[in-house]
Design an enzyme around this catalytic site. Structure first.
Site, short mmCIF file in Angstrom:
data_model
loop_
_atom_site.label_atom_id
_atom_site.label_comp_id
_atom_site.label_asym_id
_atom_site.label_seq_id
_atom_site.Cartn_x
_atom_site.Cartn_y
_atom_site.Cartn_z
N SER A 269 23.89 37.19 79.93
CA SER A 269 22.42 37.12 79.93
C SER A 269 21.88 37.13 81.36
CB SER A 269 21.95 35.87 79.19
OG SER A 269 22.52 34.74 79.79
N HIS B 42 22.68 43.11 76.23
CA HIS B 42 22.18 41.73 76.17
C HIS B 42 21.45 41.52 74.86
CE1 HIS B 42 19.20 38.46 77.57
NE2 HIS B 42 20.31 37.91 77.11
N GLU C 165 18.63 44.40 75.26
CA GLU C 165 18.47 44.91 76.63
C GLU C 165 19.75 45.67 76.98
OE1 GLU C 165 17.46 41.24 78.75
OE2 GLU C 165 15.59 42.16 79.39
N ASN D 266 14.30 37.65 80.74
CA ASN D 266 14.54 36.30 81.26
C ASN D 266 14.09 36.14 82.70
OD1 ASN D 266 15.46 35.37 78.84
ND2 ASN D 266 17.63 35.63 79.33
#
Ligand code: T1G
Length: 698
Positions: free
Chosen positions: A408, A429, A441, A479
């Site tokens: 991540s 991801h 992702e 993120n």
């Protein structure tokens, strides 16, 4: 271009065929063509009935959404539908694949309808922020009643062919070729001397106040903030008290009102970008490699979720764990996930059993992956561990196999360097729970080959997910940007806003939950670990939410320990505010010498979004996200950003970039470390440009 509507006669039946690929959308030429074809049919003495067909895999996919926002051209769709209905001779629609929106409305303007097996008949308009605008809210309840109509229309739902016949939306169920089925029906109607049977001439459907009230209560809760679903209920209600002509006028009035809303613009934007996001020049026309046989390394929450997502979509999965006990635990998790899918009606019991007996297996020896086409590593988030896994995969897996990491935030380039085939390495991801969340992702490393990227996008489609291309950085797109607006929230808390006020304001904006509820859900240990990881390189001017560290040290990790920012009690939905958290925050303010001040809901929302947009501009500048639409899709599908706002970048354009930049500059007077205007944002404002202007970048 050949005319999209053709007219021919087959015996006594006039066959009118719409051929406007890819979905026979009812653009102006189709509407014009239908109008003229009906006139020709009316004047064709040899034709005793007409059959309307859609060429290709579906009947009609609806009005042409790409025309929205432009001045509508005559004939408008409602007029075309009325023109069909007014015809003195019977008109039949044969529906294969789908009749959606205006497509179903055209079919309802016909006098008879045959639905082919497997077809869906629906009115999805509310998903685009509008309501059916060509008679759908007036004719549907006349056929199936108000209760069934408000079960379908505010949901933007459809009925399958059988249900449609059952409900009365279609008259017959057909099999095989729609043209043959339609001709048979038309000829039978001619034989029995059947005339036109106008839905619009049916009496008003009986009022069903209970059903209307129930639908309003449901959608007020389920689609917080959205207007079109409630407006659609009002339009259906109008059908119970107005004859068809005034009823159509009322529907049109409401339709036009919805057309003017920013929600319509947001939802249409979302519709188009979820298709455009996969259009990247480097994979256009590039054949993906095989990916039918997957390997998953690591059977924890993520690994098991990824395996589940693949298994329910028919892929073959071999899951590697370090020992039999761990492998058994992974199998148990996957079985539980599959049972959930069976319970939700997404999978049959036989399907689950077949998966567990044939397409899923575990192993503790990597050699079991020698046939795999693609391996997805989902082990502990530690670079050393991951590099070791990739070195092993590199040795074991066949040439051409793809090695993917589910990390991540770790550097995918560094992981790729642990192999002899960096061109076959990519980041995938997934978002937890991986068998539920739609966002994927696709993290493209420096040496990743284009056909590996193309394979990742093909895999996403196969898994029913939406893939977004991301570059390599800490946190990729989502993120990384999340960390910025989380930080903005922490700064507001330190400055005087209660975490609960922040959550309330963020939810009032339309997010599913605020940052502190989200922290409690994910686990406050994750935030703590991230802060620890970044501590060594943290700028001294940065703000650390010491109260959050305190909660961690107190073992208050959120929902999983029953206490975090909120107190969670058995059997009670949601958490309650905790005065001890307020005390921890007050102490942090004292320690920082801060005199707390109030924040309005509007200011909280503004700062939260300004931080998001500013970091997104940096992410775009660095090429981590290719286009603003990639950021929008990331937040619509991975972070619950309200779809009717179109995505954060679409929102920013609507809110006005100049004002946002002004605000960021004013915040910078308090804290010029955190609030540094992104150069791209400054450039767009200087050029009076929008993020949307960057969406056509290849
Ligand atoms: N208008 C214009 N373009 C459309 C379109 C539409 N209605 N539907 C699809 N496309 C484009 C899409 O952007 C893509 O383009 C290509 O067609 C293939 O789509 C008065 C006003 C029909 C189930 O909401 O649900 O009627 O990317 O990949 O998977 O009441 O498309 O290739 O350039 O989705 O086979 C109501 C929306 C309109 C249906 C086919 N109708 N479309 O799925 O293909 S409002 C809808 C879909 C209305 C009236 C009101 C799906 C599909 P590109 P695709 P698919």
């Amino acid at each position: 271009m050949t005319h999209p509507v053709s007219y021919e006669r087959d015996g006594a039946v006039a066959v009118i065929t719409i051929a406007n690929p890819p979905v026979n959308a009812l653009g102006h030429a189709v509407r014009q063509g239908l109008w003229e074809a009906i006139d020709r049919f009316s004047g064709d003495a040899e034709a005793e009935a007409a059959l309307i067909l859609g060429e290709g895999k579906l009947f009609i996919g609806g009005a042409d959404i790409s025309e929205f926002g432009k001045p509508p051209k005559d004939p408008w769709l409602p007029e075309v539908v009325n023109h069909i209905e007014a015809c003195e001779k019977p008109v039949v629609a044969a529906i294969q694949g789908a009749a959606l929106g205006g497509g179903l409305e055209v079919a309802l303007g016909c006098h008879y309808r045959v639905a082919m097996k497997g077809a869906k008949l629906g009115l999805p308009e509310v998903n685009l922020g509008i309501i059916p605008g060509a008679g759908g809210t007036q004719r549907t309840p006349r056929l199936i009643g108000v209760k069934a109509a408000v079960a379908m229309i505010p949901a933007g739902g459809s009925l399958g062919a059988e249900e449609a016949v059952e409900a009365g939306l279609a008259d017959k169920l057909g099999e095989g070729d729609p043209r043959a089925a339609g001709l048979d029906y038309a000829r039978a109607l001619i034989a029995e001397g059947a005339g036109p049977r106008r839905v619009g001439a049916l009496p008003c459907p009986a009022e069903d106040a209970a059903a209307l009230d129930e639908a309003r209560a449901l959608w007020k809760k389920k689609a917080r903030g959205e207007v079109a679903r409630l407006a659609a209920i009002d339009a259906v209600e109008a059908s119970t008290r107005l004859e068809i002509a005034p009823g159509l006028d009322e529907e049109r009035r409401i339709f036009r009102e919805m057309m003017e809303t920013s929600q319509r613009a947001g939802l249409i934007h979302a519709f188009f970008i979820e298709r455009k996001v996969a259009k990247l020049p480097e994979i256009e026309g590039v054949a993906p490699r095989d990916f039918g046989k997957l390997g998953v390394i690591g059977g924890g929450t993520m690994g098991a979720g990824i395996a589940t997502a693949a298994l329910v979509r028919g892929l073959d999965v071999t899951l590697i764990e370090r020992d039999d006990a761990a492998a058994e635990r992974a199998t148990a998790t996957i079985t539980k996930n599959l049972d959930g899918a069976v319970k939700r009606g997404k999978l049959s019991e036989a399907g689950r059993d077949a998966i567990l007996s044939d397409s899923f297996r575990t192993a503790t020896d990597y050699a079991a992956l020698f046939e795999a086409d693609l391996a997805i590593e989902a082990v502990f988030e530690d670079m050393g561990v991951k590099r070791e896994v990739f070195t092993t995969l590199d040795k074991i897996m066949k040439p051409g196999a793809i090695l993917a990491t589910n990390t991540s935030y770790l550097d995918v380039n560094e992981i790729a360097e642990a192999t002899s085939r960096p061109e076959d390495v990519i980041g995938l991801h997934f978002f937890s729970p991986a068998h539920v969340m739609k966002l994927l992702e696709v993290v493209v490393a420096d040496k990743t080959a284009n056909d590996v990227t193309a394979t990742a996008f093909a895999l996403a489609k196969k898994l029913g997910k939406v893939a977004v291309r991301a570059g390599v950085c800490d946190g990729f797109i989502g993120n990384r940007i999340l960390s910025a607006y989380r930080a903005a929230a922490d700064r507001m808390v330190l400055a005087g806003a209660s975490p609960y006020a922040v959550d309330r304001a963020v939810k009032a904006f339309g997010w599913p939950m605020g940052p502190y509820e989200m922290g409690d859900l994910a686990g406050l240990d994750i935030g703590y670990a991230t802060r620890q990881r970044k501590a060594a390189t943290r700028d001294p001017r940065d703000v650390v939410p010491t109260w959050a560290d305190e909660l961690y040290h107190l073992g208050r990790l959120g929902q999983k320990t029953g206490r975090g920012y909120y107190i969670y009690e058995e059997g009670k939905r949601g958490g309650s505010e905790d005065p001890e958290v307020e005390a921890l925050v007050a102490k942090a303010r004292d320690d920082a010498g801060v005199t707390p001040r109030d924040f309005t809901e509007a200011e909280i929302q503004r700062r939260y979004m300004a931080a998001l947009v500013n970091e997104a501009a940096r992410v775009l500048e660095e090429g981590i996200a290719r286009r603003p639409l990639d950021v929008d899709v990331t937040f619509l599908y991975g972070y619950g950003f309200p779809r009717w706002r179109g995505g954060p970048m679409h929102w920013a354009d609507e809110a006005g970039l100049a004002g946002l930049l002004e605000d960021i500059k004013s915040y910078a007077t308090e804290d010029d470390f955190f609030w540094r205007p992104a150069p791209l944002l400054e450039r767009l404002v200087a050029e009076s440009a929008t993020f949307a202007s960057l969406n056509d970048k290849g």
